[in-house]
Structures are given as structure tokens and as C-alpha cells.
Write a protein that holds these residues in place. Structure first.
Motif, PDB file in Angstrom:
ATOM      1  N   UNK A   8      -9.801 -12.075   4.559  1.00  0.00           N
ATOM      2  CA  UNK A   8      -8.841 -11.434   3.763  1.00  0.00           C
ATOM      3  C   UNK A   8      -9.123  -9.790   4.223  1.00  0.00           C
ATOM      4  N   UNK A   9      -7.843  -9.444   5.000  1.00  0.00           N
ATOM      5  CA  UNK A   9      -7.962  -8.141   5.438  1.00  0.00           C
ATOM      6  C   UNK A   9      -8.045  -6.871   4.356  1.00  0.00           C
ATOM      7  N   UNK A  10      -8.438  -5.491   4.630  1.00  0.00           N
ATOM      8  CA  UNK A  10      -7.938  -4.598   3.804  1.00  0.00           C
ATOM      9  C   UNK A  10      -6.784  -4.319   4.547  1.00  0.00           C
ATOM     10  N   UNK A  11      -5.904  -3.743   3.630  1.00  0.00           N
ATOM     11  CA  UNK A  11      -4.467  -3.316   4.267  1.00  0.00           C
ATOM     12  C   UNK A  11      -4.433  -1.999   3.775  1.00  0.00           C
ATOM     13  N   UNK A  12      -3.882  -1.026   4.588  1.00  0.00           N
ATOM     14  CA  UNK A  12      -3.217   0.259   4.049  1.00  0.00           C
ATOM     15  C   UNK A  12      -1.964   0.596   4.750  1.00  0.00           C
ATOM     16  N   UNK A  13      -0.908   0.960   3.743  1.00  0.00           N
ATOM     17  CA  UNK A  13       0.271   1.302   4.141  1.00  0.00           C
ATOM     18  C   UNK A  13       0.858   2.749   4.362  1.00  0.00           C
ATOM     19  N   UNK A  14       1.455   3.246   5.066  1.00  0.00           N
ATOM     20  CA  UNK A  14       2.183   4.239   4.827  1.00  0.00           C
ATOM     21  C   UNK A  14       3.529   4.037   5.051  1.00  0.00           C
ATOM     22  N   UNK A  15       4.211   5.159   4.548  1.00  0.00           N
ATOM     23  CA  UNK A  15       5.910   5.257   4.981  1.00  0.00           C
ATOM     24  C   UNK A  15       6.379   6.378   5.039  1.00  0.00           C
ATOM     25  N   UNK A  16       7.380   6.543   5.886  1.00  0.00           N
ATOM     26  CA  UNK A  16       8.191   7.942   5.814  1.00  0.00           C
ATOM     27  C   UNK A  16       8.603   8.295   4.528  1.00  0.00           C
ATOM     28  N   UNK A  17       8.712   9.635   4.321  1.00  0.00           N
ATOM     29  CA  UNK A  17       9.478   9.929   2.931  1.00  0.00           C
ATOM     30  C   UNK A  17      10.708   9.410   2.929  1.00  0.00           C
ATOM     31  N   UNK A  18      11.643   9.352   4.027  1.00  0.00           N
ATOM     32  CA  UNK A  18      13.037   8.954   4.058  1.00  0.00           C
ATOM     33  C   UNK A  18      13.121   7.471   3.942  1.00  0.00           C
ATOM     34  N   UNK A  19      11.939   6.609   4.274  1.00  0.00           N
ATOM     35  CA  UNK A  19      12.015   5.211   4.256  1.00  0.00           C
ATOM     36  C   UNK A  19      12.400   4.556   5.591  1.00  0.00           C
ATOM     37  N   UNK A  20      12.375   5.582   6.482  1.00  0.00           N
ATOM     38  CA  UNK A  20      13.056   5.108   7.859  1.00  0.00           C
ATOM     39  C   UNK A  20      11.917   4.171   8.511  1.00  0.00           C
ATOM     40  N   UNK A  21      10.642   4.464   8.263  1.00  0.00           N
ATOM     41  CA  UNK A  21       9.838   3.936   9.076  1.00  0.00           C
ATOM     42  C   UNK A  21       8.350   3.690   8.331  1.00  0.00           C
ATOM     43  N   UNK A 101      -4.225 -11.468  -3.799  1.00  0.00           N
ATOM     44  CA  UNK A 101      -4.868  -9.940  -3.687  1.00  0.00           C
ATOM     45  C   UNK A 101      -3.774  -9.072  -4.585  1.00  0.00           C
ATOM     46  N   UNK A 102      -4.186  -8.021  -4.555  1.00  0.00           N
ATOM     47  CA  UNK A 102      -3.586  -6.988  -5.551  1.00  0.00           C
ATOM     48  C   UNK A 102      -3.189  -5.590  -4.753  1.00  0.00           C
ATOM     49  N   UNK A 103      -1.959  -4.820  -5.329  1.00  0.00           N
ATOM     50  CA  UNK A 103      -1.718  -3.515  -4.653  1.00  0.00           C
ATOM     51  C   UNK A 103      -2.077  -2.568  -5.544  1.00  0.00           C
ATOM     52  N   UNK A 104      -2.731  -1.610  -4.977  1.00  0.00           N
ATOM     53  CA  UNK A 104      -2.968  -0.244  -5.560  1.00  0.00           C
ATOM     54  C   UNK A 104      -2.250   0.864  -4.941  1.00  0.00           C
ATOM     55  N   UNK A 105      -1.552   1.568  -5.691  1.00  0.00           N
ATOM     56  CA  UNK A 105      -0.719   2.682  -5.316  1.00  0.00           C
ATOM     57  C   UNK A 105      -1.563   4.014  -4.939  1.00  0.00           C
ATOM     58  N   UNK A 106      -1.338   4.710  -4.006  1.00  0.00           N
ATOM     59  CA  UNK A 106      -2.282   5.973  -3.515  1.00  0.00           C
ATOM     60  C   UNK A 106      -1.943   6.870  -4.788  1.00  0.00           C
ATOM     61  N   UNK A 107      -2.625   7.746  -5.316  1.00  0.00           N
ATOM     62  CA  UNK A 107      -2.527   8.928  -6.065  1.00  0.00           C
ATOM     63  C   UNK A 107      -1.303   9.601  -5.916  1.00  0.00           C
TER      64      UNK A 107
END
Length: 107
Positions: A8-21, A101-107
Motif C-alpha cells: 500500500x503506497x504513501x500518497x501525497x496530493x497537491x491541488x492548485x488553489x483554483x482547482x484547475x490541476x 486507508x485514511x485521509x489526513x488533510x495538511x494543516x
């Protein structure tokens, strides 16, 4: 397609502020694709995320080595539209439920 990864991988997500990518970075520590028993499957050519809706894939896959021995695989999936983000999140919801798996939102 290919080999089903058991780690099971460690997954890190980032998203543009405008949600475009957005970007999803996966890290698989000591994946079973490095095992001798799976070496006949051939080289790693991509990461394929398959569910009821179809397939999402990326060829941005790299192996990390320590003292000449494979340690991990890192893969990056780039989402170029809000639709890509929504589709990826639906995949991850199913994958998370299936793998506890669970989801932890960055601070």
C-alpha cells in the motif's frame, strides 16, 4: 495490466488553489514488483489504476536504490483539469475503502 502491487503506497496530493490541476505522488516502500518471484513479469513501464470506471495511468515511475538494491518506487500522476481531479478522487475513495486507508488533510 501487469502486476498487482500488494504494498500500500504513501500518497501525497497537491491541488492548485483554483482547482484547475493537481498532482498525486505515490511512494511504494519495498514493493513486491522487486521480488525475485515476480521478476519474470518484466520491467516497470507505468502505474495503472484500474477500477469500475476504467483505467487511469502514468508513465512517470522511478525506482530508488540504496547500496545497489531497490528500495522503493515513486510515481507521479498529474491531473490537468477539475474532471481529472474528480475522477482520481473517485478512484482513491474506492482504493481507500478496499485497503483500509485514511485521509489526513495538511494543516
Amino acid at each position: 495490466r501487469g502486476l498487482e502491487e500488494k504494498v500500500i503506497p504513501d500518497v501525497k496530493l497537491t491541488r492548485a488553489r483554483d482547482g484547475s490541476s493537481g498532482v498525486a505522488k505515490f511512494q511504494f516502500d519495498k514493493p513486491n514488483c522487486f521480488d525475485a518471484s515476480t521478476s519474470q513479469a518484466g520491467e516497470v513501464t507505468g502505474m495503472f489504476m484500474i477500477d469500475d470506471e476504467g483505467e487511469i495511468s502514468t508513465t512517470d515511475v522511478n525506482a530508488r536504490f540504496t547500496n545497489g538494491k531497490p528500495q522503493s518506487i515513486e510515481s507521479t500522476y498529474v491531473m490537468k483539469s477539475p474532471g481529472d481531479w474528480d475522477r482520481f478522487m473517485r478512484f482513491m475513495e474506492r482504493y481507500s475503502e478496499a485497503n483500509g486507508l485514511g485521509f489526513t488533510k495538511a494543516g
